[in-house]
Write an enzyme that holds these catalytic residues in place. Structure first.
Site, mmCIF file in Angstrom:
data_model
loop_
_atom_site.group_PDB
_atom_site.id
_atom_site.type_symbol
_atom_site.label_atom_id
_atom_site.label_comp_id
_atom_site.label_asym_id
_atom_site.label_seq_id
_atom_site.Cartn_x
_atom_site.Cartn_y
_atom_site.Cartn_z
ATOM 1 N N TYR A 97 43.991 39.964 32.422
ATOM 2 C CA TYR A 97 42.912 40.803 33.608
ATOM 3 C C TYR A 97 41.906 41.371 32.551
ATOM 4 C CZ TYR A 97 40.398 43.414 36.967
ATOM 5 O OH TYR A 97 39.633 44.270 37.740
ATOM 6 N N LYS A 127 37.571 40.345 32.233
ATOM 7 C CA LYS A 127 36.986 40.910 32.463
ATOM 8 C C LYS A 127 36.060 41.283 31.096
ATOM 9 C CE LYS A 127 37.006 42.736 36.839
ATOM 10 N NZ LYS A 127 35.945 42.213 37.371
#
Length: 233
Positions: free
Chosen positions: A141, A145
């Site tokens: 994750y 990002k």
């Protein structure tokens, strides 16, 4: 600077969490029309929103949604996912899933809408990042990002001559369904939405929506031990 009043806005992930509140705040600021997307459009509850089905990882779905929203001048790439995969132990398809949704998804949507926004006289794109753009949490994750942050920085330069400004919104934990199982301080999604839209209207390149995010970014030039205490000898 970009005026929200009277603008037509396309919000991905508009059925819940930050996206739901963004839709509400856009109408509160006088937006002319807000397209709110979700995998299941019936989850979009705002009575004035134009609910559209969208799977951001599916080029055909993105193209179909863009075809229905030809009057857009502001795009908000908010849809995201967190599989919580392990780099070493999870199936590779789980590792890839965060990248597909959080990096390639916004890019597919941006590629579809940049010509529309340019044709409509220019406008604005906001990408929703994270404090984890700069702080690795041990999962793909944060990598997704970080990659989106880099994408945003490049697109900002590429789209500027086409009359399209780009803002990156960075935020730590927000009190939404996605973080319901996390015991940590969380920002109010209303505060995040307000900061994001203020940033669009002010023409900010980046919006750091909370103290945690501001602290994380301030540590980027420090030694790694500043953010990763477990590395201290």
């Amino acid at each position: 600077m970009t005026a929200i009043k009277g603008a037509n806005v396309f919000v991905t992930g508009g059925g819940r969490g930050i996206g739901k509140v963004l839709v509400e705040e856009l109408y509160a600021r006088g937006a002319g029309k807000v397209y709110a997307t979700a995998r299941e459009p019936h989850t979009v509850t705002h009575p004035d929103a134009v609910a559209l089905a969208l799977e951001v990882t599916d080029p055909a779905s993105v193209a179909a949604a863009a075809e229905q929203a030809q009057d857009v001048t502001i795009l908000i790439n908010n849809a995201g996912a967190s599989v919580r995969a392990s780099y070493l132990d999870s199936p590779m398809e789980d590792v890839r899933r965060d990248l597909e949704t959080n990096f390639y998804g916004p890019l597919l949507v941006t590629r579809a809408f940049a010509p529309i926004i340019e044709r409509n006289g220019g406008g604005h794109i906001l990408n929703v990042h994270s404090a984890l753009s700069w702080l690795a949490d041990g999962t793909p994750y944060s990598a997704s990002k970080a990659a989106l942050w880099s994408q945003t920085n490049s697109l900002r330069l590429e789209l500027q001559p086409r009359g399209i400004a780009v803002t990156g919104l960075h935020v730590a934990y927000v009190d939404t369904d996605m973080t319901s199982g996390i015991d940590a301080p969380k920002a109010d999604p209303r505060d995040v939405a307000v900061a994001a839209l203020d940033g669009i209207e002010a023409g900010e390149h980046e919006v750091l929506a909370d103290d945690t995010t501001r602290w994380v970014k301030s540590q980027l030039s420090a030694d790694l031990e500043a953010m990763y205490a477990q590395l201290k000898k």
